[in-house]
Design an enzyme around this catalytic site. Structure first.
Site, mmCIF file in Angstrom:
data_model
loop_
_atom_site.group_PDB
_atom_site.id
_atom_site.type_symbol
_atom_site.label_atom_id
_atom_site.label_comp_id
_atom_site.label_asym_id
_atom_site.label_seq_id
_atom_site.Cartn_x
_atom_site.Cartn_y
_atom_site.Cartn_z
ATOM 1 N N GLY A 115 51.081 38.710 28.725
ATOM 2 C CA GLY A 115 51.468 39.975 28.099
ATOM 3 C C GLY A 115 51.809 39.821 26.630
ATOM 4 N N SER A 116 51.885 40.973 25.941
ATOM 5 C CA SER A 116 52.046 40.976 24.481
ATOM 6 C C SER A 116 53.438 40.513 24.078
ATOM 7 C CB SER A 116 51.805 42.380 23.930
ATOM 8 O OG SER A 116 52.984 43.144 24.037
ATOM 9 N N SER A 117 53.565 40.125 22.804
ATOM 10 C CA SER A 117 54.812 39.536 22.334
ATOM 11 C C SER A 117 55.977 40.508 22.436
ATOM 12 C CB SER A 117 54.651 39.070 20.896
ATOM 13 O OG SER A 117 54.430 40.169 20.044
ATOM 14 N N GLN A 156 57.132 40.950 26.232
ATOM 15 C CA GLN A 156 57.683 39.726 26.824
ATOM 16 C C GLN A 156 59.101 39.474 26.286
ATOM 17 O OE1 GLN A 156 57.438 37.845 29.471
ATOM 18 N NE2 GLN A 156 55.701 36.523 29.023
#
Lengths: 138, 401
Positions: free
Chosen positions: A60-62, A65
């Site tokens: 998943g994207s920064s 997360q």
């Protein structure tokens, strides 16, 4: 048993293992209970709170997360440590920003060796599978 | 990872707690990727989001006395002056915005609040080493400009900005910049939307790979390339691509494609199938949202041209998100007046993934951006995805047939 790994961040710590066979995204956990909500996931319905989390990797994207782990920590439901087969930059960032011990690349795939509830001790670059309070006191 | 004496001192906190935290993150990432050392960067871009985790990190660094060591631009959260008048927002959301802006100001970042710095006010030259977060940025920076960045998250980009360095791994290294999958395009490409659709389709297939496109036109617009990269990084996590005869680096490499690279073909029908999976089919709409990534001045001109003096439907809100610079140019040139007289709203400093668009959650909208649809879906809004002309026609009719 002692398994060599690589500590990326954080202090020595011990706790109960929670083992995931699937990559995880902290955004899919309920911050108020610590319970992982994703359907058809090996952690589905289990609480991450205070556990030593054993995972293959993150996903998943920064933004999600990090925000997911941050929200868990704000409610005192973050895992106490994460042991990943491979940590990506997003997972590293999330753990460092929130302050969760992170270890990766254990020489054995712990997601296949450990079971939920096993006692895990992280000491430097070593992961020790043993009894509660057996090692860190010495 | 090897650290110089000074880097070690920073890690021990001798230059303040803010720099210590930033260095700690860079070292952890460097260790994870087995980087041999840190290298200097010339500029950075941070995907500021006004989400709590991001703001928490920025505040800790600011409180610890950290300052950006290189030119560092910032992504948009949302424009307080515009939305505090028209959107329902909680006290907490408003305070989080102010805290975020304040933290980045104290860090000495450029408060540019646009997600397209790479065509605007933070443009690296060929070969520059930089640290850019914002998923649409690495594909443009690496591929179109030939500069070098890994796919950073907001915390690591900010840490690099503060230290002025980044771990030497991944796309900073020559050998890692070759393509590992060839994409033969046998579909006609025209306009940003068609490049976006190609990006979504290919991103799903290649994941984190580096595609090498064949069969694309020789003179794409910057908007087409922005859309291609943004969508490759939405359905996949692509940080770099090559286009034969277009992007600069492939022509300079002896072998731009790794031997044994997989070859995939993309035809009209493949793209049609992908569009059908991603887009809603139609119905009454509440909103048309354009500008993810931010519209350029040229795209605002295009919207005004399509409107051609017509008014949008009273049940539809038309939002066009753009940079402060393009908004001001549109104001001066009369383009803004045309869009506003039609009932449209052109807004700077704002991202689609923010609580200011809460009103449209649970409703159907239109957009020309898959990235927009993808992130708004998380907030409960569905979209018909089509080119800008069709979006404006739908805004005028109030529905997609």
């Amino acid at each position: 048993m002692r398994v060599r790994a690589k500590k990326l961040f954080g202090g020595d710590i011990e706790g109960e293992a929670l083992v995931s066979r699937d990559p995880i995204n902290f955004y899919l956990a309920d911050p108020e209970t610590g319970v992982y909500l994703e359907k058809n996931h090996s952690l589905g319905g289990k609480s991450l709170s205070g556990k030593v989390l054993i995972i293959p990797s993150g996903k998943g994207s920064s933004v999600v997360q990090l925000d997911g782990l941050y929200q868990l920590a704000r409610h005192n439901n973050a895992p106490r440590a994460v042991i990943a087969n491979v940590a990506d930059a997003v997972l590293v960032s999330a753990c460092v920003v929130v302050g969760v011990t992170l270890v990766h690349k254990p020489e054995k795939d712990l997601t296949r060796i450990l079971r939920d509830g096993d006692w895990v001790i992280i000491k430097g670059d070593d992961i020790i599978l043993g009894e509660r309070n057996a090692v860190l006191d010495h | 990872m090897y650290l110089t004496k000074r880097e070690e001192r920073i890690l021990e906190g001798e230059e303040g707690e803010g720099k210590r935290l930033a260095m700690e993150l860079l070292v952890a990432i460097g260790e994870a990727f087995e980087a041999e050392r840190l290298i200097p960067i010339t500029r950075a871009h941070v995907a500021t989001s006004a989400q709590e985790g991001d703001t928490y990190w920025a505040e800790r660094l600011a409180k610890g006395g950290a300052r950006c060591a290189v030119r560092t631009t910032t992504n948009p959260p949302w424009d307080y002056d515009f939305f505090s008048r028209i959107a329902e927002l909680t006290e907490y959301e408003i305070s989080l915005l102010h805290r975020t802006v304040d933290a980045y100001r104290r860090l000495g970042a450029v408060l540019s609040f646009s997600c397209t710095p790479y065509v605007l006010d933070n443009v690296p030259s060929f070969g520059e080493h930089v640290a850019f977060s914002e998923s649409s940025a690495p594909p443009y920076v690496n591929s179109v400009l030939g500069a070098r960045t890994n796919r950073e998250g907001s915390p690591s980009a900010l840490a690099s900005a503060v230290i002025g360095k980044t771990p030497y791994y991944g796309l900073h290294i020559d050998e890692n910049r070759r393509a590992n999958v060839v994409v033969k395009v046998e579909a006609s490409m025209e306009g940003p939307f068609s490049y976006g659709l190609l990006g979504i389709h290919v991103g799903e297939i290649v994941g984190s790979g580096i595609p090498y496109f064949r069969g694309l036109p020789r003179n794409p617009s910057k908007e087409e390339l922005v859309y291609l990269g943004a969508e490759l990084a939405t359905s996949g996590s692509v940080a770099m691509y090559h286009i034969e005869g277009v992007t600069p680096e492939a022509a300079l490499m002896e072998e731009p494609v790794e031997s044994g690279a997989e070859v995939i073909e993309v035809g009209e029908e493949d793209l049609r199938d992908t569009l059908e999976r991603w887009s809603e089919s139609g119905g009454r709409i509440s909103s048309v949202i354009l500008g993810c990534p931010h519209y350029t001045y040229e795209q605002l001109v295009e919207v005004a041209r399509i409107l051609g003096g017509r008014r949008i439907h009273p049940d539809v809100d038309l939002y066009i998100l753009t940079s402060r610079h393009a908004l001001e140019m549109a104001r001066r040139s009369g383009v803004l007046d045309v869009i506003e007289r039609a009932g449209g709203r052109v807004v700077a400093d704002t991202c689609i993934d923010q609580p200011v668009f809460r009103k449209y959650e649970g409703t159907l909208g239109c957009t020309d951006s898959f990235k927009n649809a993808y992130y708004r879906t998380r907030r409960g809004q569905k979209f018909v995805i089509m080119d800008v002309k069709s979006c404006i026609e739908a805004a005028i009719r109030g529905e997609v047939r």
